[in-house]
Write a protein that holds these residues in place. Structure first.
Motif, PDB file in Angstrom:
ATOM      1  N   ASN A   1     -45.526 -20.692 -17.774  1.00 22.12           N
ATOM      2  CA  ASN A   1     -45.003 -19.355 -17.488  1.00 22.12           C
ATOM      3  C   ASN A   1     -44.491 -18.663 -18.754  1.00 22.12           C
ATOM      4  O   ASN A   1     -44.540 -17.430 -18.861  1.00 22.12           O
ATOM      5  N   GLU A   2     -44.008 -19.436 -19.710  1.00 19.18           N
ATOM      6  CA  GLU A   2     -43.590 -18.860 -20.993  1.00 19.18           C
ATOM      7  C   GLU A   2     -44.773 -18.245 -21.742  1.00 19.18           C
ATOM      8  O   GLU A   2     -44.591 -17.373 -22.601  1.00 19.18           O
ATOM      9  N   LEU A   3     -45.972 -18.689 -21.386  1.00 11.86           N
ATOM     10  CA  LEU A   3     -47.192 -18.151 -22.010  1.00 11.86           C
ATOM     11  C   LEU A   3     -47.792 -17.001 -21.200  1.00 11.86           C
ATOM     12  O   LEU A   3     -48.871 -16.513 -21.521  1.00 11.86           O
ATOM     13  N   GLY A   4     -47.084 -16.599 -20.133  1.00 13.82           N
ATOM     14  CA  GLY A   4     -47.513 -15.415 -19.397  1.00 13.82           C
ATOM     15  C   GLY A   4     -48.099 -15.668 -18.027  1.00 13.82           C
ATOM     16  O   GLY A   4     -48.506 -14.720 -17.348  1.00 13.82           O
ATOM     17  N   ALA A   5     -48.162 -16.912 -17.606  1.00 10.62           N
ATOM     18  CA  ALA A   5     -48.661 -17.209 -16.257  1.00 10.62           C
ATOM     19  C   ALA A   5     -47.534 -16.988 -15.245  1.00 10.62           C
ATOM     20  O   ALA A   5     -46.390 -16.682 -15.615  1.00 10.62           O
ATOM     21  N   ASN A   6     -47.848 -17.174 -13.984  1.00 10.50           N
ATOM     22  CA  ASN A   6     -46.834 -17.039 -12.943  1.00 10.50           C
ATOM     23  C   ASN A   6     -47.125 -18.081 -11.870  1.00 10.50           C
ATOM     24  O   ASN A   6     -47.630 -17.777 -10.789  1.00 10.50           O
ATOM     25  N   ILE A   7     -46.811 -19.334 -12.178  1.00  8.31           N
ATOM     26  CA  ILE A   7     -47.076 -20.428 -11.252  1.00  8.31           C
ATOM     27  C   ILE A   7     -45.759 -21.084 -10.853  1.00  8.31           C
ATOM     28  O   ILE A   7     -44.725 -20.872 -11.487  1.00  8.31           O
ATOM     29  N   ASP A   8     -45.793 -21.864  -9.784  1.00 11.74           N
ATOM     30  CA  ASP A   8     -44.598 -22.576  -9.344  1.00 11.74           C
ATOM     31  C   ASP A   8     -44.899 -24.068  -9.246  1.00 11.74           C
ATOM     32  O   ASP A   8     -46.004 -24.521  -9.556  1.00 11.74           O
ATOM     33  N   LEU A   9     -43.922 -24.831  -8.809  1.00  6.55           N
ATOM     34  CA  LEU A   9     -44.054 -26.284  -8.765  1.00  6.55           C
ATOM     35  C   LEU A   9     -45.133 -26.719  -7.776  1.00  6.55           C
ATOM     36  O   LEU A   9     -45.849 -27.690  -8.022  1.00  6.55           O
ATOM     37  N   ASP A  10     -45.261 -25.993  -6.685  1.00  8.80           N
ATOM     38  CA  ASP A  10     -46.303 -26.324  -5.714  1.00  8.80           C
ATOM     39  C   ASP A  10     -47.686 -26.187  -6.332  1.00  8.80           C
ATOM     40  O   ASP A  10     -48.577 -27.014  -6.095  1.00  8.80           O
ATOM     41  N   TYR A  11     -47.877 -25.157  -7.131  1.00  9.62           N
ATOM     42  CA  TYR A  11     -49.155 -24.975  -7.839  1.00  9.62           C
ATOM     43  C   TYR A  11     -49.413 -26.165  -8.763  1.00  9.62           C
ATOM     44  O   TYR A  11     -50.530 -26.686  -8.835  1.00  9.62           O
ATOM     45  N   ALA A  12     -48.372 -26.582  -9.473  1.00  8.20           N
ATOM     46  CA  ALA A  12     -48.525 -27.700 -10.409  1.00  8.20           C
ATOM     47  C   ALA A  12     -48.905 -28.979  -9.680  1.00  8.20           C
ATOM     48  O   ALA A  12     -49.778 -29.723 -10.133  1.00  8.20           O
ATOM     49  N   TYR A  13     -48.241 -29.249  -8.547  1.00  5.00           N
ATOM     50  CA  TYR A  13     -48.586 -30.446  -7.777  1.00  5.00           C
ATOM     51  C   TYR A  13     -50.052 -30.416  -7.345  1.00  5.00           C
ATOM     52  O   TYR A  13     -50.751 -31.423  -7.374  1.00  5.00           O
ATOM     53  N   GLN A  14     -50.502 -29.235  -6.940  1.00  9.83           N
ATOM     54  CA  GLN A  14     -51.864 -29.107  -6.429  1.00  9.83           C
ATOM     55  C   GLN A  14     -52.906 -29.265  -7.535  1.00  9.83           C
ATOM     56  O   GLN A  14     -53.957 -29.880  -7.329  1.00  9.83           O
ATOM     57  N   HIS A  15     -52.624 -28.732  -8.729  1.00  5.61           N
ATOM     58  CA  HIS A  15     -53.644 -28.664  -9.770  1.00  5.61           C
ATOM     59  C   HIS A  15     -53.461 -29.656 -10.909  1.00  5.61           C
ATOM     60  O   HIS A  15     -54.434 -30.012 -11.583  1.00  5.61           O
ATOM     61  N   PHE A  16     -52.236 -30.096 -11.155  1.00  4.03           N
ATOM     62  CA  PHE A  16     -51.976 -30.931 -12.325  1.00  4.03           C
ATOM     63  C   PHE A  16     -51.732 -32.401 -11.991  1.00  4.03           C
ATOM     64  O   PHE A  16     -51.970 -33.274 -12.824  1.00  4.03           O
ATOM     65  N   LYS A  17     -51.221 -32.681 -10.796  1.00  2.16           N
ATOM     66  CA  LYS A  17     -50.818 -34.039 -10.438  1.00  2.16           C
ATOM     67  C   LYS A  17     -51.978 -35.022 -10.548  1.00  2.16           C
ATOM     68  O   LYS A  17     -53.041 -34.812  -9.974  1.00  2.16           O
TER      69      LYS A  17
END
Length: 211
Positions: free
Chosen positions: A31-47
């Protein structure tokens, strides 16, 4: 008597409760780089993904290039957070203390991260010489290579082992390697593990009876 001869644990989310911490760092930096994601997004895509894969996904979310220092900064910031906040997964110590068969850990993280988090949570002494990192072989889940390496080094065939995983990527890697896999569903918010895992459980209290 156990139906298996060896247990192969994933680390993050199975032995140590690191997923909320590491994913929050990833969310903050993205998000510091300009995105707008939350923890749920991270779990879905990064986990369960390799860091390189996560960075490739982040590259599609932002305008401009990811700083060359991103990976190093992520490691630094996540390690600081681990040192302040990380806890063992509830009940895992009792499981490990009562295991009567060999066990090890096979993780997508670098070995220094695995050792740090196991040490911080009082688990390192149980795994000291049985730690297998994807970084050592440069192959990441869903490639089953790290599980196959772990099983071979421990002296067992895949059919004799069971893998404990908490991500669909990890479950798929274990299945691809010919392993039974128990899916830990405590944070499986999208109910994704049961479709491929051999069995599932939502509390470490329930794991011993599956072994």
């Amino acid at each position: 008597m156990s139906k298996y001869k060896c247990v192969i644990f994933d680390c993050d989310g199975v032995l140590v409760d690191s997923e909320p911490l590491s994913n929050q760092v990833m969310v903050d930096m993205t998000n510091e780089l300009g995105a707008n994601i939350d923890l749920d997004y991270a779990y879905q895509h990064f986990k369960g993904n390799s860091l390189e894969n996560c960075i490739s996904q982040i590259d599609q979310l932002i305008n401009g290039d990811i700083p060359s220092s991103f990976q190093e900064e992520y490691r630094e910031r996540s390690f600081v957070k681990f040192k302040k906040e990380i806890q063992p997964v509830e009940g895992i110590l009792d499981v490990i203390k009562n295991l009567s068969i060999p066990f090890c850990v096979a993780s997508s993280g670098p070995e220094n991260k695995i050792k740090l988090n196991l040490e911080l949570t009082g688990l390192l002494s149980y795994f000291e010489s049985n730690i297998f990192s994807c970084y050592a072989i440069q192959k990441w889940k869903p490639d089953p290579a790290v599980f196959l390496w772990a099983a071979e080094t421990m002296g067992f065939q895949p059919k004799d082992c069971v893998v404990i995983e908490d991500s669909p990527i990890g479950v798929n890697a274990a299945i691809a390697g010919g392993f039974d896999v128990c899916g830990f569903t405590a944070h499986d918010y999208r109910d994704e593990l049961k479709q491929n895992a051999t069995s599932t459980f939502d509390s470490m209290i329930n794991l011993p009876k599956l072994l």
